[in-house]
Write an enzyme that holds these catalytic residues in place. Structure first.
Site, PDB file in Angstrom:
ATOM      1  N   GLN A 297      -1.307   7.566   7.425  1.00 23.22           N
ATOM      2  CA  GLN A 297      -0.336   9.020   7.248  1.00 23.22           C
ATOM      3  C   GLN A 297       1.063   8.582   6.975  1.00 23.22           C
ATOM      4  O   GLN A 297       1.707   9.722   5.774  1.00 23.22           O
ATOM      5  CB  GLN A 297      -0.394   9.488   8.882  1.00 23.22           C
ATOM      6  CG  GLN A 297      -0.640  10.254   9.457  1.00 23.22           C
ATOM      7  CD  GLN A 297      -1.315  11.451   8.774  1.00 23.22           C
ATOM      8  OE1 GLN A 297       0.045  12.364   8.643  1.00 23.22           O
ATOM      9  NE2 GLN A 297      -2.689  12.316   9.144  1.00 23.22           N
ATOM     10  N   GLU A 298       1.095   7.070   6.537  1.00 26.96           N
ATOM     11  CA  GLU A 298       2.978   6.494   6.454  1.00 26.96           C
ATOM     12  C   GLU A 298       2.134   7.053   4.805  1.00 26.96           C
ATOM     13  O   GLU A 298       3.460   7.506   4.113  1.00 26.96           O
ATOM     14  CB  GLU A 298       2.762   5.174   6.919  1.00 26.96           C
ATOM     15  CG  GLU A 298       2.877   4.378   7.914  1.00 26.96           C
ATOM     16  CD  GLU A 298       2.511   3.248   7.839  1.00 26.96           C
ATOM     17  OE1 GLU A 298       3.240   2.839   6.979  1.00 26.96           O
ATOM     18  OE2 GLU A 298       2.426   2.756   8.729  1.00 26.96           O
TER      19      GLU A 298
ATOM     20  N   HIS B  30       8.674   3.138   9.218  1.00 24.46           N
ATOM     21  CA  HIS B  30       8.421   2.318  10.514  1.00 24.46           C
ATOM     22  C   HIS B  30       7.284   2.658  10.671  1.00 24.46           C
ATOM     23  O   HIS B  30       6.749   4.280  11.508  1.00 24.46           O
ATOM     24  CB  HIS B  30       9.501   2.406  11.146  1.00 24.46           C
ATOM     25  CG  HIS B  30       9.740   1.639  11.827  1.00 24.46           C
ATOM     26  ND1 HIS B  30       9.655   0.553  12.363  1.00 24.46           N
ATOM     27  CD2 HIS B  30       9.326   1.794  13.722  1.00 24.46           C
ATOM     28  CE1 HIS B  30       9.742   0.004  13.340  1.00 24.46           C
ATOM     29  NE2 HIS B  30       9.089   0.931  14.229  1.00 24.46           N
TER      30      HIS B  30
ATOM     31  N   SER C 132       0.922  -1.241   0.196  1.00 27.05           N
ATOM     32  CA  SER C 132       0.117   0.263   0.222  1.00 27.05           C
ATOM     33  C   SER C 132       0.797   1.664   0.188  1.00 27.05           C
ATOM     34  O   SER C 132       0.245   2.362  -0.615  1.00 27.05           O
ATOM     35  CB  SER C 132      -0.882   0.106   1.406  1.00 27.05           C
ATOM     36  OG  SER C 132       0.042   0.313   2.447  1.00 27.05           O
ATOM     37  N   ASN C 133       1.928   1.072   0.641  1.00 32.83           N
ATOM     38  CA  ASN C 133       3.047   2.119   0.689  1.00 32.83           C
ATOM     39  C   ASN C 133       3.655   2.402  -0.772  1.00 32.83           C
ATOM     40  O   ASN C 133       3.400   3.828  -0.969  1.00 32.83           O
ATOM     41  CB  ASN C 133       4.190   2.483   1.581  1.00 32.83           C
ATOM     42  CG  ASN C 133       3.295   2.888   3.471  1.00 32.83           C
ATOM     43  OD1 ASN C 133       3.127   3.998   2.980  1.00 32.83           O
ATOM     44  ND2 ASN C 133       3.651   2.503   3.910  1.00 32.83           N
TER      45      ASN C 133
ATOM     46  N   ASP D 299      16.380  -0.166  12.350  1.00 31.50           N
ATOM     47  CA  ASP D 299      15.507   0.720  12.691  1.00 31.50           C
ATOM     48  C   ASP D 299      16.593   2.297  13.710  1.00 31.50           C
ATOM     49  O   ASP D 299      15.648   3.025  14.374  1.00 31.50           O
ATOM     50  CB  ASP D 299      14.421   0.460  13.321  1.00 31.50           C
ATOM     51  CG  ASP D 299      13.090  -0.543  12.847  1.00 31.50           C
ATOM     52  OD1 ASP D 299      13.335  -0.364  11.195  1.00 31.50           O
ATOM     53  OD2 ASP D 299      12.367  -0.656  13.071  1.00 31.50           O
TER      54      ASP D 299
ATOM     55  N   LEU E 179      18.163  -6.843   5.966  1.00 31.00           N
ATOM     56  CA  LEU E 179      19.208  -7.102   5.219  1.00 31.00           C
ATOM     57  C   LEU E 179      20.796  -6.434   6.377  1.00 31.00           C
ATOM     58  O   LEU E 179      20.761  -6.490   7.075  1.00 31.00           O
ATOM     59  CB  LEU E 179      18.831  -4.982   4.322  1.00 31.00           C
ATOM     60  CG  LEU E 179      17.450  -5.009   3.606  1.00 31.00           C
ATOM     61  CD1 LEU E 179      17.903  -3.601   2.962  1.00 31.00           C
ATOM     62  CD2 LEU E 179      17.747  -6.079   2.653  1.00 31.00           C
TER      63      LEU E 179
END
Length: 213
Positions: free
Chosen positions: A176-177, A112, A15-16, A148, A96
């Site tokens: 909001q993302e 995040h 979705s992002n 993160d 990663l």
């Protein structure tokens, strides 16, 4: 205007990624989505991207077994072949290694679902509710070798309501993302800073239920 070429890494619905694709179609957008890549051949987001006319590729991590470096080299090869200048992680659910992080150091972004440094890792919404915080949100940061913990580029906040459960809070954060990632990428592609104040996303005063006592 020369648009920066962006590669988006996903593992699921994307979705992002879809929000970034939509933002890239704006006339003034300083970036274009050159490639959407997934480690999961069944990721729904691959179909979404393909329907939008974006080049997609799946590089399944499972045949590589424990050889993470070989998997990441295959990813890097496809990103480089597509002329990718900026890499965006959008729900990419693989940790990663320094190989890929180092290759794109300073030009790999992640979104995040928390106001870092609070609640790194998984299950952020449930943890925020359990902790009793009044504000929760999302963070766009540069990717480094520590999960993160990369430099924060921008944040957006939402109030945590007394009526919230994990799903309702997650839905408001996700909205909001979608906005924050696209806006931050646009600024990043122009070498401009992001949104420093996470409460800038609060369009209205906090509801009574969300105010600190």
């Amino acid at each position: 205007m020369t648009r920066k070429r962006v590669g988006v890494l996903i593992s699921g619905r994307g979705s992002n990624m879809e929000a970034l694709v939509a933002a890239s179609r704006r006339t003034e957008a300083p970036f274009e989505i050159a490639l959407v890549l997934s480690n999961n051949p069944d990721a729904a987001g691959l179909g979404v991207a393909a329907d939008a006319g974006i080049t997609t590729v799946a590089i399944d991590h499972r045949p590589y077994r424990s050889d993470r470096a070989a998997h990441e080299m295959a990813i890097a090869h496809r990103l480089d072949a597509a002329g990718v200048e900026i890499v965006c992680l959008a729900g990419y659910m693989r940790l990663l290694t320094p190989l890929l992080v180092g290759r794109y150091a300073g030009r790999m972004l992640n979104i995040h679902p928390s106001l870092l440094p609070s609640f790194p890792g998984l299950h952020t919404h449930a943890r925020a509710i359990e902790a009793g915080v009044k504000l929760h949100g999302c963070t766009v940061h540069l990717v480094t070798e520590s999960m993160d913990e990369g430099p924060i580029l921008a944040q957006a906040a939402v109030p945590v309501l007394l009526s919230d459960d994990e799903d309702s809070l997650a839905a408001r954060v996700l909205a909001q993302e979608h906005l924050l990632y696209a806006d931050t990428l646009a600024l990043f592609a122009q070498d401009r800073p992001g949104r420093a104040d996470p409460t800038a996303s609060l369009r209205n005063p906090l509801p009574e239920a969300a105010r600190p006592s």
